[in-house]
Design a protein around this motif. Structure first.
Motif, mmCIF file in Angstrom:
data_model
loop_
_atom_site.group_PDB
_atom_site.id
_atom_site.type_symbol
_atom_site.label_atom_id
_atom_site.label_comp_id
_atom_site.label_asym_id
_atom_site.label_seq_id
_atom_site.Cartn_x
_atom_site.Cartn_y
_atom_site.Cartn_z
ATOM 1 N N PRO A 193 -98.018 111.141 43.291
ATOM 2 C CA PRO A 193 -98.511 112.003 42.209
ATOM 3 C C PRO A 193 -98.819 111.238 40.925
ATOM 4 C CG PRO A 193 -96.129 112.180 42.375
ATOM 5 C CD PRO A 193 -96.577 111.306 43.519
ATOM 6 N N ASP A 194 -99.837 111.725 40.232
ATOM 7 C CA ASP A 194 -100.194 111.222 38.908
ATOM 8 C C ASP A 194 -99.745 112.241 37.878
ATOM 9 O OD1 ASP A 194 -101.342 110.083 36.664
ATOM 10 O OD2 ASP A 194 -103.360 110.794 37.126
ATOM 11 N N ARG A 195 -98.465 112.553 37.902
ATOM 12 C CA ARG A 195 -97.899 113.499 36.938
ATOM 13 C C ARG A 195 -96.481 113.058 36.632
ATOM 14 N NH1 ARG A 195 -98.288 119.267 39.533
ATOM 15 N NH2 ARG A 195 -97.363 119.830 37.529
ATOM 16 N N SER A 196 -96.124 112.920 35.362
ATOM 17 C CA SER A 196 -94.827 112.353 34.998
ATOM 18 C C SER A 196 -93.660 113.205 35.458
ATOM 19 C CB SER A 196 -94.756 112.145 33.474
ATOM 20 O OG SER A 196 -94.933 113.380 32.794
ATOM 21 N N GLU A 197 -93.883 114.535 35.692
ATOM 22 C CA GLU A 197 -92.759 115.377 36.100
ATOM 23 C C GLU A 197 -92.548 115.378 37.605
ATOM 24 O OE1 GLU A 197 -96.351 118.196 35.703
ATOM 25 O OE2 GLU A 197 -95.538 116.395 34.758
ATOM 26 N N LEU A 198 -93.466 114.774 38.367
ATOM 27 C CA LEU A 198 -93.330 114.698 39.812
ATOM 28 C C LEU A 198 -93.189 113.253 40.256
ATOM 29 C CD1 LEU A 198 -95.942 117.268 41.180
ATOM 30 C CD2 LEU A 198 -93.457 117.494 41.154
ATOM 31 N N VAL A 199 -92.377 113.051 41.283
ATOM 32 C CA VAL A 199 -92.128 111.715 41.825
ATOM 33 C C VAL A 199 -92.205 111.815 43.347
ATOM 34 C CG1 VAL A 199 -90.420 109.872 42.083
ATOM 35 C CG2 VAL A 199 -90.652 111.049 39.886
ATOM 36 N N LEU A 200 -92.802 110.805 43.982
ATOM 37 C CA LEU A 200 -92.816 110.751 45.442
ATOM 38 C C LEU A 200 -91.550 110.051 45.922
ATOM 39 C CD1 LEU A 200 -94.301 111.157 48.156
ATOM 40 C CD2 LEU A 200 -95.250 108.858 47.844
ATOM 41 N N SER A 201 -90.684 110.784 46.605
ATOM 42 C CA SER A 201 -89.471 110.209 47.181
ATOM 43 C C SER A 201 -89.812 109.631 48.549
ATOM 44 C CB SER A 201 -88.380 111.273 47.319
ATOM 45 O OG SER A 201 -87.919 111.687 46.050
ATOM 46 N N GLY A 227 -107.760 103.020 44.614
ATOM 47 C CA GLY A 227 -107.701 104.462 44.793
ATOM 48 C C GLY A 227 -106.335 105.045 44.488
ATOM 49 N N VAL A 228 -106.194 106.338 44.788
ATOM 50 C CA VAL A 228 -104.906 107.010 44.696
ATOM 51 C C VAL A 228 -104.001 106.469 45.801
ATOM 52 C CG1 VAL A 228 -103.752 109.253 44.926
ATOM 53 C CG2 VAL A 228 -105.955 109.080 43.726
ATOM 54 N N PRO A 229 -102.717 106.203 45.512
ATOM 55 C CA PRO A 229 -101.819 105.727 46.574
ATOM 56 C C PRO A 229 -101.642 106.795 47.660
ATOM 57 C CG PRO A 229 -100.889 105.304 44.396
ATOM 58 C CD PRO A 229 -102.047 106.222 44.203
ATOM 59 N N ARG A 230 -102.121 106.486 48.871
ATOM 60 C CA ARG A 230 -102.052 107.424 49.985
ATOM 61 C C ARG A 230 -101.549 106.719 51.237
ATOM 62 N NH1 ARG A 230 -104.917 112.011 48.612
ATOM 63 N NH2 ARG A 230 -106.510 111.779 46.992
ATOM 64 N N ALA A 231 -100.999 107.512 52.154
ATOM 65 C CA ALA A 231 -100.608 107.031 53.469
ATOM 66 C C ALA A 231 -100.993 108.098 54.482
ATOM 67 C CB ALA A 231 -99.106 106.744 53.528
ATOM 68 N N ASP A 232 -101.287 107.675 55.696
ATOM 69 C CA ASP A 232 -101.778 108.586 56.722
ATOM 70 C C ASP A 232 -100.802 109.743 56.949
ATOM 71 O OD1 ASP A 232 -103.926 106.899 57.034
ATOM 72 O OD2 ASP A 232 -103.101 105.890 58.818
ATOM 73 N N VAL A 278 -100.832 107.234 36.197
ATOM 74 C CA VAL A 278 -99.510 106.650 36.434
ATOM 75 C C VAL A 278 -98.931 107.318 37.676
ATOM 76 C CG1 VAL A 278 -97.228 106.157 35.509
ATOM 77 C CG2 VAL A 278 -99.177 106.311 33.955
ATOM 78 N N TYR A 279 -98.828 106.552 38.750
ATOM 79 C CA TYR A 279 -98.339 107.078 40.017
ATOM 80 C C TYR A 279 -96.872 106.700 40.176
ATOM 81 C CZ TYR A 279 -103.375 107.370 40.736
ATOM 82 O OH TYR A 279 -104.711 107.647 40.584
ATOM 83 N N SER A 280 -96.051 107.700 40.475
ATOM 84 C CA SER A 280 -94.601 107.508 40.410
ATOM 85 C C SER A 280 -93.951 107.670 41.783
ATOM 86 C CB SER A 280 -94.000 108.521 39.434
ATOM 87 O OG SER A 280 -92.616 108.320 39.274
ATOM 88 N N TYR A 281 -93.004 106.775 42.088
ATOM 89 C CA TYR A 281 -92.276 106.842 43.357
ATOM 90 C C TYR A 281 -90.795 106.589 43.109
ATOM 91 C CZ TYR A 281 -91.393 101.822 43.399
ATOM 92 O OH TYR A 281 -90.931 100.571 43.077
ATOM 93 N N GLY A 324 -88.024 112.648 55.070
ATOM 94 C CA GLY A 324 -89.416 112.246 54.982
ATOM 95 C C GLY A 324 -89.892 112.085 53.550
ATOM 96 N N ASN A 325 -91.116 111.604 53.408
ATOM 97 C CA ASN A 325 -91.699 111.441 52.083
ATOM 98 C C ASN A 325 -92.034 112.809 51.509
ATOM 99 O OD1 ASN A 325 -91.700 108.596 52.471
ATOM 100 N ND2 ASN A 325 -93.606 108.771 53.629
ATOM 101 N N SER A 326 -91.609 113.046 50.276
ATOM 102 C CA SER A 326 -91.829 114.372 49.692
ATOM 103 C C SER A 326 -91.949 114.262 48.186
ATOM 104 C CB SER A 326 -90.679 115.319 50.058
ATOM 105 O OG SER A 326 -89.451 114.832 49.527
ATOM 106 N N LEU A 327 -92.631 115.235 47.595
ATOM 107 C CA LEU A 327 -92.760 115.283 46.146
ATOM 108 C C LEU A 327 -91.533 115.966 45.564
ATOM 109 C CD1 LEU A 327 -96.510 116.309 45.771
ATOM 110 C CD2 LEU A 327 -95.506 114.026 45.759
ATOM 111 N N SER A 328 -90.990 115.380 44.503
ATOM 112 C CA SER A 328 -89.781 115.924 43.889
ATOM 113 C C SER A 328 -89.999 116.133 42.394
ATOM 114 C CB SER A 328 -88.603 114.961 44.105
ATOM 115 O OG SER A 328 -87.471 115.402 43.382
ATOM 116 N N ALA A 329 -89.522 117.276 41.909
ATOM 117 C CA ALA A 329 -89.549 117.556 40.477
ATOM 118 C C ALA A 329 -88.158 117.479 39.872
ATOM 119 C CB ALA A 329 -90.149 118.942 40.236
ATOM 120 N N THR A 330 -87.181 116.976 40.665
ATOM 121 C CA THR A 330 -85.791 116.990 40.204
ATOM 122 C C THR A 330 -85.210 115.601 40.009
ATOM 123 O OG1 THR A 330 -84.956 117.097 42.473
ATOM 124 C CG2 THR A 330 -85.399 119.197 41.357
#
Length: 522
Positions: free
Chosen positions: A484-492, A473-478, A405-408, A500-506
């Motif tokens: 992320p495939d983790r429920s506690e992390l989200v790609l903003s 595949g895994v959602p990626r960009a250059d 489960v990929y989260s954004y 910029g695009n960043s991983l958030s745990a909040t």
């Protein structure tokens, strides 16, 4: 090769169809489906085939019946124009200034990028609250070219035509449950894709179902349906987890169907009476009712979250997310659009009216007016967290043990309002509101969105994320962090100047989900 061309010419003569032409070396826009030949057109982005019927028109005796396979046609069917929109009222969206009363609407559109080989497929289910919209709401030709995917957009029955539930209404419902006709239309389209998409260069074994808002909710529902098993490989849910993807309970849905029948003038629930009413009469009477899928029976035996807990969608990769300011559009529509912006004096009463005295008091404490530029924005923030943001995070948790489960979170607060809002004479700050991410992926309503340079970069990155997921595949960009495939992390998802695009745990804390989750579990 010469013998093959001669044979093809002879066969075409027998079938009374022209030989496919290949101008400039590009693939021809003539394809034979199960039901007959269709001729689309070649554009700068690839090939497109518009308005292909995937089921019989649900008219007359087929109104409120499960969709029937489309009947074959002779000769070549032109597929260069969108089909009819399903029955719906006029709206503020571009091109929807007039209502549609046409029931002959079960069509789909296919966009094919240039190139050989089996392409992954994305089937897009449009939004619109299950009462509005059409497959043509997005034009994904550029998206198809950039991702190398074949994209299919679908019309399905809406409102009362798609979701009327009355006991015994559908003579073909083996389990006695009606009200899921629009959802069954979507499955019929997916079966058409499985049977035909290979002829357009698509891989029927790599189908991703995707949608935004009610389209995302449709994906959520289809993933929970045992009758959709095998029709897709992956799912994309954009702002679609509202109300935990829940369907209507059968009993209340039937009661609402009876009330609707009485309103339209068929108090005895006569099927003949209901089918004798014009689509305009049906449309006029459907206002004020909640239309959506119904739980119980073969299509949806249990609610989606319960179905996931029991193993539904096991192994299905999911890309799921919401927008940072989902509720601002809804709050604007409720207050400012009518010339009555929410005031500080009315704020407590409006919050209490929405969530009750006890929860409302906690909402007022968590969303104090001092933290927001206006009371409308404060209410919109609370409403968006309650309606969209926290349910999206809950869906991540519900699906976490079933597969990736990929989260954004789409968080570009500088994003231009989508086309319907851009037409309004207002300086309201919509931020990253509901629907806004769609125009970063596709031509929304066929229009070019006025993105600035940074936003165009974000748009390209989002297309790369979505594309790599659709390809399996895994959602990626250059040069960007992977989704992320983790429920506690989200790609903003933000522009460079926005961080910029960043991983958030909040994200969970930012949307006050402890408050809303506790309210749901009570």
């Amino acid at each position: 090769m010469r013998r093959l061309l001669v044979g093809l010419t002879a066969l075409a003569a027998v079938l009374a169809v022209p030989v496919p032409a290949q101008a400039g070396g590009r693939p021809h826009a003539l394809v034979r489906t199960d039901a007959g030949w269709v001729r689309g057109e070649t554009t700068a982005e690839g090939r497109q085939f518009l308005g292909i019927p995937y089921a019989q028109p649900p008219v007359g005796g087929l109104r409120w019946k499960n969709p029937k396979p489309v009947e074959p046609w002779k000769g070549v069917r032109t597929a260069r124009d969108f089909g009819n929109r399903c029955v719906q009222t006029a709206s503020w969206d571009p091109g929807y200034e007039q209502p549609s009363h046409t029931e002959d609407c079960l069509d789909l559109n296919v966009y094919v990028p240039e190139g050989a080989g089996r392409r992954p497929v994305m089937v897009w289910l449009h939004g619109g609250g299950l009462t509005a919209g059409a497959g043509e709401d997005i034009v994904p030709d550029t998206f198809a070219r950039q991702t190398g995917a074949v994209v299919v957009t679908v019309n399905y029955r809406l409102g009362a035509m798609g979701f009327l539930a009355t006991t015994g209404l559908d003579g073909e419902a083996r389990d006695g449950v009606s009200g899921n006709f629009g959802m069954l239309d979507q499955q019929a389209a997916l079966r058409w894709v499985r049977s035909n998409i290979g002829r357009f260069g698509g891989d029927p074994g790599r189908v991703t179902i995707a949608g935004e808002s009610a389209g995302g909710r449709s994906v959520c529902t289809q993933m929970a349906s045992p009758t959709s098993k095998g029709l897709y490989r992956a799912g994309i849910v954009e702002s679609g987890a509202y109300a935990n993807c829940a369907a209507r309970a059968h009993g209340p849905a039937v009661e609402a169907g009876a009330a609707f029948a009485k309103k339209v003038g068929c108090a005895d629930l006569s099927l003949a009476c209901l089918r004798g009413k014009s689509s305009a009469e049906i449309l006029a009477a459907q206002a004020g009712f909640d239309w959506g899928p119904v739980v119980g029976g073969d299509f949806l035996p249990v609610q989606p979250f319960e179905a996931y807990a029991k193993g539904a969608a096991s192994g299905v990769p999911v890309l799921n997310g919401a927008n940072k300011d989902e509720g601002r559009m809804f709050a604007f529509a409720q207050f400012d659009a009518g010339g009555t912006p929410l005031t500080a004096e009315r704020y407590p009463a409006v919050v209490t009216d929405a969530w009750g005295a006890e929860l409302g008091e906690r909402v007022i404490q968590r969303y104090p007016l001092a933290n927001y530029p206006s009371p409308t924005t404060a209410y919109g923030t609370a409403f968006g967290d309650y309606l969209m943001a926290c349910p999206a995070l809950r869906l991540n948790g519900a699906l976490a043990t079933r597969g990736p489960v990929y989260s954004y979170e789409f968080a570009d607060r500088t994003s231009p309002p989508f086309a319907s809002l851009r037409e309004l004479d207002t300086d309201f700050d919509f931020g990253a509101t509901h629907v806004n991410e769609v125009q970063y992926l596709f031509k929304h309503f066929g229009l070019q969105t006025p993105l600035n340079a940074e936003q165009r970069v974000l748009s390209r990155q989002m297309v790369q994320y979505w594309g790599s997921f659709i390809r399996g595949g895994v959602p990626r960009a250059d040069g960007q962090p992977a989704m992320p495939d983790r429920s506690e992390l989200v790609l903003s998802l933000r522009t460079a100047s926005g961080g910029g695009n960043s991983l958030s745990a909040t994200v969970h804390q930012e949307h006050q989900c402890d408050l809303w989750d506790a309210a749901v579990l009570r």
